[in-house]
Design an enzyme around this catalytic site. Structure first.
Site, PDB file in Angstrom:
ATOM      1  N   LYS A   1       0.829  -1.212   0.000  1.00 54.27           N
ATOM      2  CA  LYS A   1       0.000   0.000   0.000  1.00 54.27           C
ATOM      3  C   LYS A   1       0.862   1.260   0.000  1.00 54.27           C
ATOM      4  CE  LYS A   1      -2.221  -0.590   3.623  1.00 54.27           C
ATOM      5  NZ  LYS A   1      -2.542  -0.338   4.934  1.00 54.27           N
TER       6      LYS A   1
ATOM      7  N   ARG B   1      10.194  -1.734  11.363  1.00 55.89           N
ATOM      8  CA  ARG B   1       9.095  -1.396  12.272  1.00 55.89           C
ATOM      9  C   ARG B   1       9.014  -2.405  13.418  1.00 55.89           C
ATOM     10  NH1 ARG B   1       3.848  -0.159   8.615  1.00 55.89           N
ATOM     11  NH2 ARG B   1       2.926  -1.321  10.345  1.00 55.89           N
TER      12      ARG B   1
ATOM     13  N   ARG C   1     -10.233   1.488   9.543  1.00 50.03           N
ATOM     14  CA  ARG C   1      -9.772   0.143   9.848  1.00 50.03           C
ATOM     15  C   ARG C   1     -10.906  -0.736  10.360  1.00 50.03           C
ATOM     16  NH1 ARG C   1      -4.317   0.834   9.277  1.00 50.03           N
ATOM     17  NH2 ARG C   1      -3.031  -0.638  10.374  1.00 50.03           N
TER      18      ARG C   1
HETATM   19  P1  AMP Z   1      -0.034   0.663   9.284  1.00 48.35           P
HETATM   20  O1  AMP Z   1       1.193   1.462   9.018  1.00 48.35           O
HETATM   21  O2  AMP Z   1      -1.230   1.144   8.506  1.00 48.35           O
HETATM   22  O3  AMP Z   1       0.184  -0.821   9.154  1.00 48.35           O
HETATM   23  O4  AMP Z   1      -0.425   0.921  10.826  1.00 48.35           O
HETATM   24  C1  AMP Z   1       0.469   0.580  11.870  1.00 48.35           C
HETATM   25  C2  AMP Z   1      -0.254   0.570  13.194  1.00 48.35           C
HETATM   26  O5  AMP Z   1      -0.807   1.873  13.464  1.00 48.35           O
HETATM   27  C3  AMP Z   1      -1.439  -0.373  13.281  1.00 48.35           C
HETATM   28  O6  AMP Z   1      -1.078  -1.700  13.586  1.00 48.35           O
HETATM   29  C4  AMP Z   1      -2.247   0.288  14.408  1.00 48.35           C
HETATM   30  O7  AMP Z   1      -1.675   0.005  15.671  1.00 48.35           O
HETATM   31  C5  AMP Z   1      -2.055   1.752  14.141  1.00 48.35           C
HETATM   32  N1  AMP Z   1      -3.100   2.300  13.223  1.00 48.35           N
HETATM   33  C6  AMP Z   1      -2.936   2.748  11.945  1.00 48.35           C
HETATM   34  N2  AMP Z   1      -4.091   3.175  11.422  1.00 48.35           N
HETATM   35  C7  AMP Z   1      -5.029   3.004  12.404  1.00 48.35           C
HETATM   36  C8  AMP Z   1      -6.433   3.238  12.486  1.00 48.35           C
HETATM   37  N3  AMP Z   1      -7.115   3.710  11.445  1.00 48.35           N
HETATM   38  N4  AMP Z   1      -7.054   2.942  13.655  1.00 48.35           N
HETATM   39  C9  AMP Z   1      -6.392   2.444  14.710  1.00 48.35           C
HETATM   40  N5  AMP Z   1      -5.077   2.181  14.695  1.00 48.35           N
HETATM   41  C10 AMP Z   1      -4.392   2.456  13.567  1.00 48.35           C
END
Ligand code: AMP
Length: 217
Positions: free
Chosen positions: A14, A163, A89
């Protein structure tokens, strides 16, 4: 320019696709994950909460994300379109997003789901590296997606890091949450006829050309 929402499981590419769209169409990439990773660096109660939640692979409280998303979308650079990734999400967030859009006078645009096999994601998650400064994404296990110099960003010279949630255990948690929570979101946008699927089991360029077709439509 249309607003674009990207929906995909963790490590589906993404961020990489968003970066390509951002460059080609000159619209900002808004990733709630990136925003939250920045918040997690803060030495405050909120920073500590977000840091711990991110490491576990669990979702941050909805209310926190609404504030951050609304604040970001209200900035001037979103007026000509934006790419949103990582939000909504869950179904509650999708409803809250509808309200946020109403409040600031935007529409959802197009919603693109990247479909991809779980085995491919597991392989990718281990090698993923991200730039500390510009958030560019690399994969040290993929020849055509490696940084030229180990641990250094090709684009800005920033430091590359792994990460804290890019490990198999947190991945399982994030993947299961994705599967459990996204079916209702997908249904919500299917009913509005704004949702499209692309096949993510192919090269970065091939995935982008499917996405680009949808943007141009
Ligand atoms: P990502 O980079 O999109 O994989 O997000 C990394 C982490 O950020 C996720 O595992 C969540 O802990 C948090 N996170 C990102 N977007 C959201 C969201 N829309 N709602 C809640 N937590 C989020």
């Amino acid at each position: 320019m249309k607003n674009i929402m990207l929906i995909a499981p963790p490590a589906a590419g993404k961020g990489t696709q968003a970066e390509i769209i951002e460059k080609k169409y000159k619209i900002p990439h808004i990733s709630t994950g990136d925003i939250l990773r920045d918040v997690s660096k803060e030495n405050s109660e909120l920073g500590n909460y977000v840091r711990e939640t991110l490491s576990s692979g669990n979702l941050v409280k909805d209310e926190i994300t609404y504030e951050l998303v609304k604040e970001r979308l209200s900035k001037d650079d979103c007026k000509n379109g934006y790419i949103i990734d990582g939000f909504p999400r869950n179904f509650e967030q999708a409803l809250a997003y509808d309200n946020i859009l109403d409040e600031i006078g935007y529409n959802v645009g197009i919603v693109i789901v990247i479909d991809i096999d779980k085995e491919t994601l597991e392989k990718r998650i281990i090698g993923r590296r991200i730039c500390d400064n510009c958030h560019a994404v690399y994969n040290i296990n993929e020849e055509n997606h490696k940084p030229k110099e180990e641990s250094i960003c090709d684009k800005c010279g920033g430091r590359l890091y792994q990460r804290s949630d890019d490990n198999i255990e947190a991945f399982q948690n994030r993947y299961n949450t994705y599967i459990e929570k996204t079916s209702d979101i997908i249904k919500h946008y299917e009913e509005r006829h704004v949702l499209y699927h692309v096949n993510g089991n192919c090269s970065i360029d091939e995935v982008f050309s499917q996405i680009d077709e949808l943007i141009k439509k």
